[in-house]
Write a protein that holds these residues in place. Sequence first.
Motif, PDB file in Angstrom:
ATOM      1  N   SER A 158      98.017  58.457   5.997  1.00 42.64           N
ATOM      2  CA  SER A 158      97.620  57.085   6.427  1.00 42.64           C
ATOM      3  C   SER A 158      97.049  56.627   5.227  1.00 42.64           C
ATOM      4  N   TYR A 159      97.332  55.371   4.813  1.00 47.89           N
ATOM      5  CA  TYR A 159      96.940  54.687   3.645  1.00 47.89           C
ATOM      6  C   TYR A 159      96.056  53.323   3.914  1.00 47.89           C
ATOM      7  N   ARG A 160      95.257  53.124   3.378  1.00 47.86           N
ATOM      8  CA  ARG A 160      94.488  51.903   3.714  1.00 47.86           C
ATOM      9  C   ARG A 160      93.698  51.027   2.345  1.00 47.86           C
ATOM     10  N   GLU A 161      94.064  49.905   2.134  1.00 50.34           N
ATOM     11  CA  GLU A 161      93.690  49.169   0.907  1.00 50.34           C
ATOM     12  C   GLU A 161      92.696  48.037   1.585  1.00 50.34           C
ATOM     13  N   VAL A 162      91.764  48.026   0.769  1.00 50.23           N
ATOM     14  CA  VAL A 162      90.630  46.917   1.075  1.00 50.23           C
ATOM     15  C   VAL A 162      90.072  46.203  -0.296  1.00 50.23           C
ATOM     16  N   GLN A 163      90.379  45.033  -0.190  1.00 46.60           N
ATOM     17  CA  GLN A 163      89.911  43.983  -1.510  1.00 46.60           C
ATOM     18  C   GLN A 163      88.764  43.149  -0.824  1.00 46.60           C
ATOM     19  N   ASN A 164      87.751  43.050  -1.654  1.00 47.08           N
ATOM     20  CA  ASN A 164      86.676  42.177  -1.111  1.00 47.08           C
ATOM     21  C   ASN A 164      86.207  42.420   0.241  1.00 47.08           C
ATOM     22  N   ASN A 212     101.156  53.905   7.688  1.00 44.91           N
ATOM     23  CA  ASN A 212     101.094  55.099   8.183  1.00 44.91           C
ATOM     24  C   ASN A 212     102.409  55.643   8.322  1.00 44.91           C
ATOM     25  N   TYR A 213     102.404  56.981   8.216  1.00 44.49           N
ATOM     26  CA  TYR A 213     103.628  57.602   8.126  1.00 44.49           C
ATOM     27  C   TYR A 213     103.485  59.038   8.899  1.00 44.49           C
ATOM     28  N   THR A 214     104.434  59.414   9.726  1.00 47.39           N
ATOM     29  CA  THR A 214     104.250  60.492  10.678  1.00 47.39           C
ATOM     30  C   THR A 214     105.620  61.249  10.195  1.00 47.39           C
ATOM     31  N   GLY A 215     105.164  62.477   9.879  1.00 47.74           N
ATOM     32  CA  GLY A 215     106.310  63.365   9.265  1.00 47.74           C
ATOM     33  C   GLY A 215     107.228  63.777  10.147  1.00 47.74           C
ATOM     34  N   VAL A 216     108.378  64.232   9.686  1.00 44.99           N
ATOM     35  CA  VAL A 216     109.693  64.585  10.278  1.00 44.99           C
ATOM     36  C   VAL A 216     110.086  65.755   9.553  1.00 44.99           C
ATOM     37  N   ALA A 217     110.952  66.469  10.545  1.00 43.30           N
ATOM     38  CA  ALA A 217     111.237  67.696  10.185  1.00 43.30           C
ATOM     39  C   ALA A 217     111.841  67.816   8.585  1.00 43.30           C
ATOM     40  N   GLY A 218     111.513  68.794   8.109  1.00 41.06           N
ATOM     41  CA  GLY A 218     111.861  69.121   6.742  1.00 41.06           C
ATOM     42  C   GLY A 218     110.755  68.477   5.694  1.00 41.06           C
ATOM     43  N   ASP A 219     109.760  67.615   6.372  1.00 38.31           N
ATOM     44  CA  ASP A 219     108.535  67.058   5.346  1.00 38.31           C
ATOM     45  C   ASP A 219     107.638  68.165   5.026  1.00 38.31           C
ATOM     46  N   TYR A 220     107.496  68.360   3.778  1.00 38.17           N
ATOM     47  CA  TYR A 220     106.612  69.415   3.584  1.00 38.17           C
ATOM     48  C   TYR A 220     105.687  69.279   2.468  1.00 38.17           C
ATOM     49  N   ILE A 221     104.565  69.839   2.004  1.00 36.53           N
ATOM     50  CA  ILE A 221     103.761  69.976   0.928  1.00 36.53           C
ATOM     51  C   ILE A 221     103.470  71.443   0.830  1.00 36.53           C
ATOM     52  N   ASP A 222     103.900  71.837  -0.460  1.00 37.07           N
ATOM     53  CA  ASP A 222     103.694  73.505  -0.800  1.00 37.07           C
ATOM     54  C   ASP A 222     102.998  73.632  -1.848  1.00 37.07           C
ATOM     55  N   PHE A 223     101.698  74.025  -1.728  1.00 39.24           N
ATOM     56  CA  PHE A 223     100.629  74.346  -2.662  1.00 39.24           C
ATOM     57  C   PHE A 223     100.796  75.731  -3.131  1.00 39.24           C
ATOM     58  N   ARG A 224     101.380  75.796  -4.416  1.00 33.82           N
ATOM     59  CA  ARG A 224     101.715  77.241  -4.742  1.00 33.82           C
ATOM     60  C   ARG A 224     100.555  77.694  -5.773  1.00 33.82           C
ATOM     61  N   SER A 225     100.555  79.157  -5.809  1.00 33.68           N
ATOM     62  CA  SER A 225      99.459  79.999  -6.680  1.00 33.68           C
ATOM     63  C   SER A 225      99.587  79.721  -8.148  1.00 33.68           C
ATOM     64  N   ASP A 226     100.621  78.964  -8.636  1.00 32.11           N
ATOM     65  CA  ASP A 226     100.691  78.801  -9.981  1.00 32.11           C
ATOM     66  C   ASP A 226      99.979  77.287 -10.493  1.00 32.11           C
ATOM     67  N   SER A 262      86.020  46.947  -3.084  1.00 34.09           N
ATOM     68  CA  SER A 262      87.499  47.139  -2.942  1.00 34.09           C
ATOM     69  C   SER A 262      87.766  48.608  -3.112  1.00 34.09           C
ATOM     70  N   TYR A 263      88.484  49.043  -2.492  1.00 31.55           N
ATOM     71  CA  TYR A 263      88.880  50.677  -2.531  1.00 31.55           C
ATOM     72  C   TYR A 263      90.273  50.732  -1.866  1.00 31.55           C
ATOM     73  N   GLU A 264      90.802  52.054  -1.844  1.00 29.66           N
ATOM     74  CA  GLU A 264      92.006  52.639  -1.271  1.00 29.66           C
ATOM     75  C   GLU A 264      91.627  53.855  -0.849  1.00 29.66           C
ATOM     76  N   GLU A 265      92.138  54.186   0.435  1.00 25.44           N
ATOM     77  CA  GLU A 265      91.785  55.389   1.099  1.00 25.44           C
ATOM     78  C   GLU A 265      93.020  56.090   1.739  1.00 25.44           C
ATOM     79  N   ASN A 266      93.232  57.334   1.402  1.00 27.53           N
ATOM     80  CA  ASN A 266      94.214  58.081   1.866  1.00 27.53           C
ATOM     81  C   ASN A 266      93.824  59.253   2.801  1.00 27.53           C
ATOM     82  N   THR A 267      94.518  59.582   3.770  1.00 27.49           N
ATOM     83  CA  THR A 267      94.434  60.784   4.706  1.00 27.49           C
ATOM     84  C   THR A 267      95.560  61.454   4.865  1.00 27.49           C
ATOM     85  N   VAL A 268      95.499  62.700   4.890  1.00 27.38           N
ATOM     86  CA  VAL A 268      96.861  63.695   4.753  1.00 27.38           C
ATOM     87  C   VAL A 268      96.629  64.879   5.899  1.00 27.38           C
TER      88      VAL A 268
END
Length: 133
Positions: A42-48, A56-70, A123-129
């Motif tokens: 989810s993403y939210r932007e607030v100004q003043n 808002n985005y709901t993941g679908v099959a095949g969506d991934y985030i892969d943190f690797r050891s490198d 004013s700010y932007e916030e993200n939750t994953v």
Amino acid sequence: MKKLILSIAIITSLIIAASCKKDNDKNNSSLLVNKWELVNTSYREVQNGVEVDTYNYTGVAGDYIDFRSDNKVYSHVDGDDDVAGYKLLNNNKVAIEGDTLEIRTLTAASVTLYGKSFTDPTSYEENTVNLKR
């Protein structure tokens, strides 16, 4: 003599605390390094103080985030592929290409990342994953 004993006790405490912190960093690093399914984001932007944009985005099959050891993170989200550098900070934050996200939860089964960046005091932007295995 009492000052010497106190100094030794303080130094010993600092060494033990530093050792525990290093162990926790390794534990979080080993937990984070994995291929995670995207649950939602989810993403939210607030100004003043007024909300001007949300997404808002709901993941679908095949969506991934892969943190690797490198220290690279690979992602495939909503049909887009990306690669970025990352670094675990202070055991509860991760920096990804200059953006710092708080690790709100990190277990063997799930991760919640949260970021909030201010452009001025009202004013700010916030993200939750949310990710899961």
